[in-house]
Design a protein around this motif. Sequence first.
Motif, PDB file in Angstrom:
ATOM      1  N   ALA A  41       0.839  -1.208   0.000  1.00 14.17           N
ATOM      2  CA  ALA A  41       0.000   0.000   0.000  1.00 14.17           C
ATOM      3  C   ALA A  41       0.872   1.256   0.000  1.00 14.17           C
ATOM      4  O   ALA A  41       0.576   2.229  -0.705  1.00 14.17           O
ATOM      5  CB  ALA A  41      -0.939  -0.008   1.204  1.00 14.17           C
ATOM      6  N   GLU A  42       1.971   1.243   0.771  1.00 14.78           N
ATOM      7  CA  GLU A  42       2.875   2.409   0.798  1.00 14.78           C
ATOM      8  C   GLU A  42       3.496   2.646  -0.573  1.00 14.78           C
ATOM      9  O   GLU A  42       3.598   3.777  -1.043  1.00 14.78           O
ATOM     10  CB  GLU A  42       3.991   2.203   1.841  1.00 14.78           C
ATOM     11  N   GLU A  93       0.836   4.027  -2.940  1.00 12.06           N
ATOM     12  CA  GLU A  93       0.478   5.420  -2.623  1.00 12.06           C
ATOM     13  C   GLU A  93       1.504   6.414  -3.174  1.00 12.06           C
ATOM     14  O   GLU A  93       1.158   7.527  -3.546  1.00 12.06           O
ATOM     15  CB  GLU A  93       0.357   5.578  -1.094  1.00 12.06           C
ATOM     16  N   ARG A  94       2.759   5.975  -3.250  1.00 14.98           N
ATOM     17  CA  ARG A  94       3.816   6.855  -3.767  1.00 14.98           C
ATOM     18  C   ARG A  94       3.859   6.875  -5.297  1.00 14.98           C
ATOM     19  O   ARG A  94       4.523   7.700  -5.897  1.00 14.98           O
ATOM     20  CB  ARG A  94       5.187   6.383  -3.231  1.00 14.98           C
ATOM     21  N   LEU A 124      -2.605   2.741   6.322  1.00 15.86           N
ATOM     22  CA  LEU A 124      -1.810   3.919   5.933  1.00 15.86           C
ATOM     23  C   LEU A 124      -2.228   5.123   6.779  1.00 15.86           C
ATOM     24  O   LEU A 124      -3.426   5.377   6.940  1.00 15.86           O
ATOM     25  CB  LEU A 124      -2.047   4.268   4.458  1.00 15.86           C
ATOM     26  N   TYR A 183      -5.453   6.997  -5.653  1.00 16.02           N
ATOM     27  CA  TYR A 183      -5.517   6.889  -4.193  1.00 16.02           C
ATOM     28  C   TYR A 183      -5.533   5.409  -3.786  1.00 16.02           C
ATOM     29  O   TYR A 183      -5.811   4.531  -4.603  1.00 16.02           O
ATOM     30  CB  TYR A 183      -6.750   7.613  -3.617  1.00 16.02           C
ATOM     31  N   VAL A 184      -5.209   5.164  -2.510  1.00 16.96           N
ATOM     32  CA  VAL A 184      -5.195   3.815  -1.932  1.00 16.96           C
ATOM     33  C   VAL A 184      -6.076   3.875  -0.693  1.00 16.96           C
ATOM     34  O   VAL A 184      -5.994   4.832   0.084  1.00 16.96           O
ATOM     35  CB  VAL A 184      -3.759   3.398  -1.536  1.00 16.96           C
ATOM     36  N   THR A 185      -6.930   2.862  -0.480  1.00 18.79           N
ATOM     37  CA  THR A 185      -7.883   2.959   0.646  1.00 18.79           C
ATOM     38  C   THR A 185      -7.428   2.234   1.914  1.00 18.79           C
ATOM     39  O   THR A 185      -8.209   2.076   2.833  1.00 18.79           O
ATOM     40  CB  THR A 185      -9.249   2.365   0.268  1.00 18.79           C
ATOM     41  N   TYR A 186      -6.215   1.755   1.975  1.00 23.97           N
ATOM     42  CA  TYR A 186      -5.822   0.897   3.106  1.00 23.97           C
ATOM     43  C   TYR A 186      -5.809   1.650   4.440  1.00 23.97           C
ATOM     44  O   TYR A 186      -5.101   2.656   4.607  1.00 23.97           O
ATOM     45  CB  TYR A 186      -4.438   0.324   2.813  1.00 23.97           C
ATOM     46  N   SER A 194      -2.476   8.039   5.988  1.00 23.16           N
ATOM     47  CA  SER A 194      -3.304   8.968   5.204  1.00 23.16           C
ATOM     48  C   SER A 194      -4.782   8.563   5.180  1.00 23.16           C
ATOM     49  O   SER A 194      -5.635   9.350   4.791  1.00 23.16           O
ATOM     50  CB  SER A 194      -2.786   9.028   3.768  1.00 23.16           C
ATOM     51  N   SER A 195      -5.108   7.330   5.606  1.00 27.45           N
ATOM     52  CA  SER A 195      -6.496   6.866   5.537  1.00 27.45           C
ATOM     53  C   SER A 195      -7.358   7.577   6.572  1.00 27.45           C
ATOM     54  O   SER A 195      -6.961   7.725   7.737  1.00 27.45           O
ATOM     55  CB  SER A 195      -6.559   5.359   5.794  1.00 27.45           C
ATOM     56  N   PHE A 254      -7.201   0.222  -4.703  1.00 25.33           N
ATOM     57  CA  PHE A 254      -6.544   1.440  -5.177  1.00 25.33           C
ATOM     58  C   PHE A 254      -7.184   1.848  -6.492  1.00 25.33           C
ATOM     59  O   PHE A 254      -7.790   1.035  -7.186  1.00 25.33           O
ATOM     60  CB  PHE A 254      -5.023   1.256  -5.301  1.00 25.33           C
TER      61      PHE A 254
END
Length: 428
Positions: free
Chosen positions: A305-306, A309-310, A322, A316-319, A324-325, A345
């Motif tokens: 997921a990291e 996300e980069r 993270l 976007y990533v929904t994990y 950022s979620s 994602f």
Amino acid sequence: MADKTPDFETLQIHAGARPDPATGARQVPIYQTTSYVFRDADHAAALFNLQEVGYIYSRLTNPTVAALQERMAALEGGAGAVCCSSGHGAQIMALFPLMGPGLNIVSSNRLYGGTVTQFSQTIKRFGWSARFVDTDDLDAVEAAIDENTRAIFCESIANPGGYITDLDALAAIADRNGIPLIVDNTTATPYLCRPIEHGATLVVHSLTKYLTGNGTVTGGVIVDSGTFNWSNGKFPAMSEPEPAYHGLKFHETFGPLAFTFNSIAIGLRDLGMTLNPQAAHYTLLGIETLSLRMDKHCANAVKVAEWLERDPRVAYVTYAGLPSSPYHHRMAQICPKGASSLFTFSLKAGYEACVKLIDSVNLLSHVANLGDTRSLIIHSASTTHRQLTEEQQIAAGAAPDVVRLSIGLENADDIIADLDQALTAAGA
Ligand SMILES: *Cc1c(COP(=O)(O)O)cnc(C)c1O
């Protein structure tokens, strides 16, 4: 230390299992039998009257399945458990003693796609209905409940988006209204989340996923906390005389095991959604390593997921694992050990690129399953959530530009390398 309560890691191997009384077999045998010889006519009569607990016929009870039921009750911290032939079977079996024509449930709108279909379409044929709400909006949950509501239903970590549900808040609402909170704990497993500790009455699982863990079994289970007051006037199947058992009242007679006994004696007897002993055996084997697998699933999911996300190709990533979620803050409350390994994602390049990505993976498998040792990928909008309207797809976290991953136990760098080449091949 002598009276120390065994920890999760010990229970996942030992709960429900004891050396076979006939042979000493250390592993739980597969009792591949339909029926059991009664000691005599009185014994048979006592079993049929539910005056004595024992084995009659494998549609109702089987020793291999019973070992799994005991293990799941121990791992979830419940009073009893009933296995079913699938996760969807477990959901119907959980609702069956609670519901009747004209009654409804209030359900989260963030659910496994098949559950949305089961609740929005199929249960109508029983005269039941579901009202879908955003469970983050507690006022909407409260407002959807009326005098015919018999349960609140949600997923602890919701498939496919990885949303974490505030179980304590929903349990408080359920409690105020005298109805049970039913939590589908499939994605989290009892290693990551124990819904009963957050006030849930019933916990349902698809055994098919992380619990068995390797894509070999279709099965389900319901675990009952044993603490709900079924005699509050809303649940006659549990509190009133049962004509098919000489007027027996389940709650009065069996107390904390009322739901479990009712589900076996009425549910399995008449609906017949029984788990077979071979499936139960595979699931028992899987659960022995549950904590080790879930730790690794979570660690791999964080790495993948990291990386996603980069990546500039990813919108976007929904994990929830993270930072950022928007659901990350609930991890400490609901699933402190990890957010499981199921997430989605979104590709900036949209629907077509998602479809090409799926066709370009090599290591990942394109399947309609999750919680396998293997990493899995699927485009939910064109498969698992295909029967839903676009509005329902978006609400469920399965928008057309979204791909779902179930991260397995391979080396994380190998999973990332495969996604990287597939993103390139997809022209994302
Ligand atoms: C798979 C799944 C189900 C349905 O389980 P089956 O064993 O396929 O019937 C229900 N809920 C969730 C969250 C699931 O992932």
